[in-house]
Motif scaffolding. Sequence first.
Motif, PDB file in Angstrom:
ATOM      1  N   ASP A  46       0.832  -1.203   0.000  1.00 36.12           N
ATOM      2  CA  ASP A  46       0.000   0.000   0.000  1.00 36.12           C
ATOM      3  C   ASP A  46       0.869   1.256   0.000  1.00 36.12           C
ATOM      4  N   GLU A  47       1.864   1.275   0.884  1.00 32.86           N
ATOM      5  CA  GLU A  47       2.714   2.464   1.010  1.00 32.86           C
ATOM      6  C   GLU A  47       3.535   2.720  -0.245  1.00 32.86           C
ATOM      7  N   ARG A  48       3.978   1.638  -0.880  1.00 31.92           N
ATOM      8  CA  ARG A  48       4.947   1.803  -1.959  1.00 31.92           C
ATOM      9  C   ARG A  48       4.352   1.760  -3.358  1.00 31.92           C
ATOM     10  N   ILE A  49       3.160   1.224  -3.498  1.00 31.93           N
ATOM     11  CA  ILE A  49       2.591   1.075  -4.842  1.00 31.93           C
ATOM     12  C   ILE A  49       1.301   1.864  -5.010  1.00 31.93           C
ATOM     13  N   ARG A  50       0.319   1.624  -4.148  1.00 32.26           N
ATOM     14  CA  ARG A  50      -0.970   2.288  -4.337  1.00 32.26           C
ATOM     15  C   ARG A  50      -0.865   3.794  -4.156  1.00 32.26           C
ATOM     16  N   PHE A  51       0.078   4.241  -3.306  1.00 34.14           N
ATOM     17  CA  PHE A  51       0.187   5.668  -3.042  1.00 34.14           C
ATOM     18  C   PHE A  51       1.417   6.294  -3.688  1.00 34.14           C
ATOM     19  N   GLY A  52       1.949   5.632  -4.711  1.00 33.69           N
ATOM     20  CA  GLY A  52       2.957   6.270  -5.533  1.00 33.69           C
ATOM     21  C   GLY A  52       4.378   6.014  -5.083  1.00 33.69           C
ATOM     22  N   PRO A  53       5.151   5.267  -5.873  1.00 30.87           N
ATOM     23  CA  PRO A  53       6.552   5.000  -5.494  1.00 30.87           C
ATOM     24  C   PRO A  53       7.424   6.237  -5.549  1.00 30.87           C
ATOM     25  N   ASP A  54       6.992   7.261  -6.275  1.00 27.78           N
ATOM     26  CA  ASP A  54       7.791   8.475  -6.412  1.00 27.78           C
ATOM     27  C   ASP A  54       7.363   9.576  -5.450  1.00 27.78           C
ATOM     28  N   ASN A  55       6.506   9.226  -4.495  1.00 31.05           N
ATOM     29  CA  ASN A  55       6.009  10.239  -3.558  1.00 31.05           C
ATOM     30  C   ASN A  55       6.305   9.797  -2.137  1.00 31.05           C
ATOM     31  N   PRO A  56       7.502  10.110  -1.615  1.00 34.74           N
ATOM     32  CA  PRO A  56       7.870   9.658  -0.262  1.00 34.74           C
ATOM     33  C   PRO A  56       7.282  10.527   0.838  1.00 34.74           C
ATOM     34  N   GLN A  57       6.427  11.472   0.476  1.00 28.16           N
ATOM     35  CA  GLN A  57       5.920  12.411   1.474  1.00 28.16           C
ATOM     36  C   GLN A  57       4.625  11.933   2.128  1.00 28.16           C
ATOM     37  N   ILE A  58       4.238  10.678   1.881  1.00 30.26           N
ATOM     38  CA  ILE A  58       2.986  10.170   2.430  1.00 30.26           C
ATOM     39  C   ILE A  58       3.289   9.182   3.548  1.00 30.26           C
ATOM     40  N   ALA A  59       2.720   9.418   4.714  1.00 28.84           N
ATOM     41  CA  ALA A  59       2.847   8.489   5.842  1.00 28.84           C
ATOM     42  C   ALA A  59       1.439   8.111   6.275  1.00 28.84           C
ATOM     43  N   ILE A  60       0.911   7.064   5.688  1.00 28.49           N
ATOM     44  CA  ILE A  60      -0.472   6.686   5.974  1.00 28.49           C
ATOM     45  C   ILE A  60      -0.571   5.645   7.081  1.00 28.49           C
ATOM     46  N   TYR A  61       0.568   5.103   7.526  1.00 27.21           N
ATOM     47  CA  TYR A  61       0.517   4.029   8.508  1.00 27.21           C
ATOM     48  C   TYR A  61       1.323   4.318   9.765  1.00 27.21           C
ATOM     49  N   ASN A  62       1.532   5.583  10.110  1.00 30.39           N
ATOM     50  CA  ASN A  62       2.046   5.923  11.436  1.00 30.39           C
ATOM     51  C   ASN A  62       0.929   5.754  12.455  1.00 30.39           C
ATOM     52  N   MET A  63       1.239   5.179  13.616  1.00 34.83           N
ATOM     53  CA  MET A  63       0.235   4.921  14.654  1.00 34.83           C
ATOM     54  C   MET A  63       0.657   5.553  15.981  1.00 34.83           C
ATOM     55  N   PRO A  64       0.467   6.859  16.133  1.00 36.37           N
ATOM     56  CA  PRO A  64       0.836   7.496  17.402  1.00 36.37           C
ATOM     57  C   PRO A  64      -0.265   7.350  18.454  1.00 36.37           C
ATOM     58  N   PHE A  65       0.126   7.028  19.687  1.00 36.32           N
ATOM     59  CA  PHE A  65      -0.777   6.980  20.844  1.00 36.32           C
ATOM     60  C   PHE A  65      -0.280   8.044  21.835  1.00 36.32           C
ATOM     61  N   ILE A  66      -1.148   8.982  22.169  1.00 40.28           N
ATOM     62  CA  ILE A  66      -0.754  10.148  22.964  1.00 40.28           C
ATOM     63  C   ILE A  66      -1.354  10.050  24.363  1.00 40.28           C
ATOM     64  N   TYR A  67      -0.540  10.320  25.385  1.00 40.12           N
ATOM     65  CA  TYR A  67      -0.990  10.250  26.773  1.00 40.12           C
ATOM     66  C   TYR A  67      -0.464  11.446  27.558  1.00 40.12           C
ATOM     67  N   HIS A  68      -1.218  11.800  28.572  1.00 44.28           N
ATOM     68  CA  HIS A  68      -0.714  12.761  29.554  1.00 44.28           C
ATOM     69  C   HIS A  68      -1.009  12.213  30.947  1.00 44.28           C
ATOM     70  N   LEU A  69      -0.249  12.668  31.914  1.00 46.84           N
ATOM     71  CA  LEU A  69      -0.399  12.179  33.277  1.00 46.84           C
ATOM     72  C   LEU A  69      -1.573  12.857  33.975  1.00 46.84           C
ATOM     73  N   GLN A  70      -2.178  12.119  34.877  1.00 47.73           N
ATOM     74  CA  GLN A  70      -3.201  12.709  35.735  1.00 47.73           C
ATOM     75  C   GLN A  70      -2.551  13.793  36.599  1.00 47.73           C
ATOM     76  N   SER A  71      -3.331  14.794  36.948  1.00 49.20           N
ATOM     77  CA  SER A  71      -2.797  15.879  37.788  1.00 49.20           C
ATOM     78  C   SER A  71      -2.167  15.307  39.058  1.00 49.20           C
ATOM     79  N   ASP A  72      -1.035  15.925  39.461  1.00 46.18           N
ATOM     80  CA  ASP A  72      -0.295  15.543  40.665  1.00 46.18           C
ATOM     81  C   ASP A  72       0.383  14.186  40.547  1.00 46.18           C
ATOM     82  N   HIS A  73       0.361  13.575  39.374  1.00 48.44           N
ATOM     83  CA  HIS A  73       1.081  12.317  39.180  1.00 48.44           C
ATOM     84  C   HIS A  73       2.387  12.597  38.439  1.00 48.44           C
ATOM     85  N   THR A  74       3.385  11.778  38.695  1.00 49.23           N
ATOM     86  CA  THR A  74       4.680  11.923  38.020  1.00 49.23           C
ATOM     87  C   THR A  74       5.134  10.562  37.517  1.00 49.23           C
TER      88      THR A  74
END
Length: 931
Positions: A272-300
């Motif tokens: 998918d990354e290399r063929i369907r979305f263009g082998p000459d277009n390295p500017q596409i990141a369709i499969y990054n999976m970031p999970f974002i968290y922050h701490l509860q107040s007063d927790h470290t």
Amino acid sequence: MPHILSITDYDLMTIGDDVRLNEGTQIQGHSFEQRILKLAPVSIGNSCVLMSGSIVMAGCKLMGNNRLYPGTLIMKNDQLPSNTHWKGVPALLANVALTDQNVLEINCGRGVGAAWCVHTHASPSYIGIDPSQDVINLCERLYSTTPQLSFVVADATKHLPFENESIDIVLCIEATHAFGQPLSITQFANEVARVLRPNGYLLWCDFCYMNGSGTSIYDLIANDELIIEEKINITKNVLHALDIQNKSRTDFIQRYIQPAPASFAQARIWLDERIRFGPDNPQIAIYNMPFIYHLQSDHTLSIKQLRHALYLTVNKHLSLHTSLYFDIQKNLLMQRVITHENKNNNNNMFSIIETIYETDEQLNELLHGEKHNPHLFDLPQGLVFRCHIIYYKQISSNHLLSHKDLLIFNFHHALFDFPSMNIFLHDLNQAYTTGQLLYDDNTNLRYLDYAVIEKQMLMTGASMFWLDVLHDCKLDQPLSLPFDRYRLANEHRTGRGTSISFDFGQDPSHDFLTHASLNNVSLEHLTFAIYFIFLLKQTNGQTDLCTAININNNRYRDELKSIIGLFENVIPLRCQLDPNWSFHQLLEHVQEIIINSMKYSYFPLQRILNQHPHISKHSFLDTSLEFISSKSNNDNNAMMIGDSQLVPKSFSFNINGDEILSVSDFSLSIYHDINMNQLSCTINASLDLFNRETVEKISQRFHFILHELSASINDNRMSKPIYELSLVLPNEQYLMQSLNNTQVSFPSPVTCIHHEFVYQVMKHPQKLAVELDEQSLTYAELFAYVQMLAVHLLDEYGIIPSEVISQCVERSLSMVIGIMTIEMAGGVYFPLSFRDPQNRLHTLLQQTQSRLVLSHYLTKNKFNDLTTILDIDSILVNNNLFQHIDIDQLSSVHVTIDSIAYIIFTSGSTGVPKGVSIEFAIQLTYNKGNK
């Protein structure tokens, strides 16, 4: 070869010359384990002698001139060198036959030995016990097709749950050494004596320490209930067996350390990354999976402990340091575990980045990079995981995270799916809390092992199912959605998309949830049925609908549930519906196809596609559907890392307005919030094909049909045909009513429309007849152009009355001139849309037998060279034609009110496009507003 007891799968073994097989010899050929482990066929070399009772198992190789003494067992994949003799493990179990005996095995484990005994010795009843419920569940699933084999949860040191004197033979192999104290062994011996029939046998084998410590055989006879009948020291046999198996086991280890083929799911993501979305277009990141968290107040959170915990977790889960690369020689995508030896230092297994933010704009930019930056990961190097710590204003001097800081775990989707996150957080918490992470890398199944086994599985039943389901399905034809433009055959996807989300609303959510509960229907099946109704209406009556559905958690065995990796699949969901069905009839059909499809959802998409090699473009993948049931993000869903709470943070920023990254051309996701008991929806569409305004209109129509079905539930109108449901929005209904209010007085009740046009020309020659933007024509000017073009049609093309003449032009003055010209020349007007694909235009021309198409410069390229094209504009700008036309011949064109005025193609109740002819009388009546 007299009276050979068993030779299985003759085509999978080789027996040389001058081989002697005595009575009772067994040679086992192909087996399930042989397929999985890729064992070679059995090979018996020249001049070998197999004496009575000897057994040769799958994958064995006797090099030649080997002698197997009575009762010898050659284990799987053994290789005996030439000119060697083998007096091995007594295969007949101390001369006690298991045939026609009721056998009980103590601590049976995964049941492999039990299955072998039943297969080899044909015991009528064989029971395996184990104290672990999970082990017993596994055995029951693996051997459910072997009726004489059963499994029971039991602790042999406490109680054997069987009647007195009910068992012929108790088999105990390497179990008692784990029983602990001699008292437990004595209790076990008492239970064995109780359940054994008179003259029954305990067949016991275990290891004892040379200094006399540990389990002693004399502990078993301390109660005077059991008598030692035969005792054999098999240490030399075991050592000899290990020597023989050394090479084969070394080969096995090397095979699994060496690179292995990537799984089907990994290959799909990689392509998918290399063929369907263009082998000459390295500017596409369709499969990054970031999970974002922050701490509860007063927790470290301690950064030092976190770093160590991350190292332990990544080290345990091999997928988090596995490389994916394409092997050109094998023409195959491969994967390889990157070990410490492959790296200069441990930190290269993954990366930890620390940055600072002060404003929301800076934070949004950092988050946007985690989602969209295509250079964060390096699959060939095995860099597939990173941890990004974002501090507020400054890096902590005490090396502690606070509640204003953010913690991002980012993975590449090729080696990680959403359910893997629960496994990752569980182990991260254990590693952070205890400073260690215990696991057995030698026995735990790895994702790489799963990928190898997956390639070997035949899946015959699933293959036949998908062949049958997709028979005659036009997989290469996309759904007729209201595209604003089409993608060229050689045009790659940009990945740019737009997203619209909305709630079902409190009333529709309540109505659908209640309806599903009262009718014992899955909420997923109910919403999918609604979606298919929507597609039926949105595609102008297309009844054979095929869309892709995402299988997000394909861990179909317990052994896979603790493995981090990519266990996803995409399967087609085909719904062949009847527009005359009621909603309940459609719902029953949708239930059936979903339940059947889910049984075989493990069948890889690539294998489904390979069943249709003649299709180069699988258009059903361009539209996708999924149902996700989850709990809403709140503090109750916080995860614990040590004593600190990590709260998920939604990925709500958008740095480019409404744009997102879109994998599909059109996808619809339905969400069920279990906490709130509410339904919502997200529509993602590719900006390659849709304008944002079109997607907004589509979402409005879906929302409208939800309310329409909700009202039908409340009014008990669910029995009406589904084709009666409408996608026409309230404002569009009002506009249609306004447009239809066209009452006009005509002098004659029976005349043709172009006759009325001439009447208006004579009455108001200088009045405006048509106006578009800055252009306009009076009635006299319009009439002059129409006469000139009509005469040209008669003279040059020999148009006869009632001949179908097509016109394909954009909205312009030329459109009106063309319409009136065709009517005045006696032809039948047939409009074509320049937005339609070429194959549809060609089909419509064939169906109407139209030999001439009026066009202008923007549309003439839509047709092939075999179609006769007349450019309206090129005729109108030719002033010489005005001087050489015979207008009088138009008076001889014979047209009556019963003649056909025009033809349109629409969708009937069956959903099949069909032509409708409109006569002059009907057209005139419509214009008068007397519908």
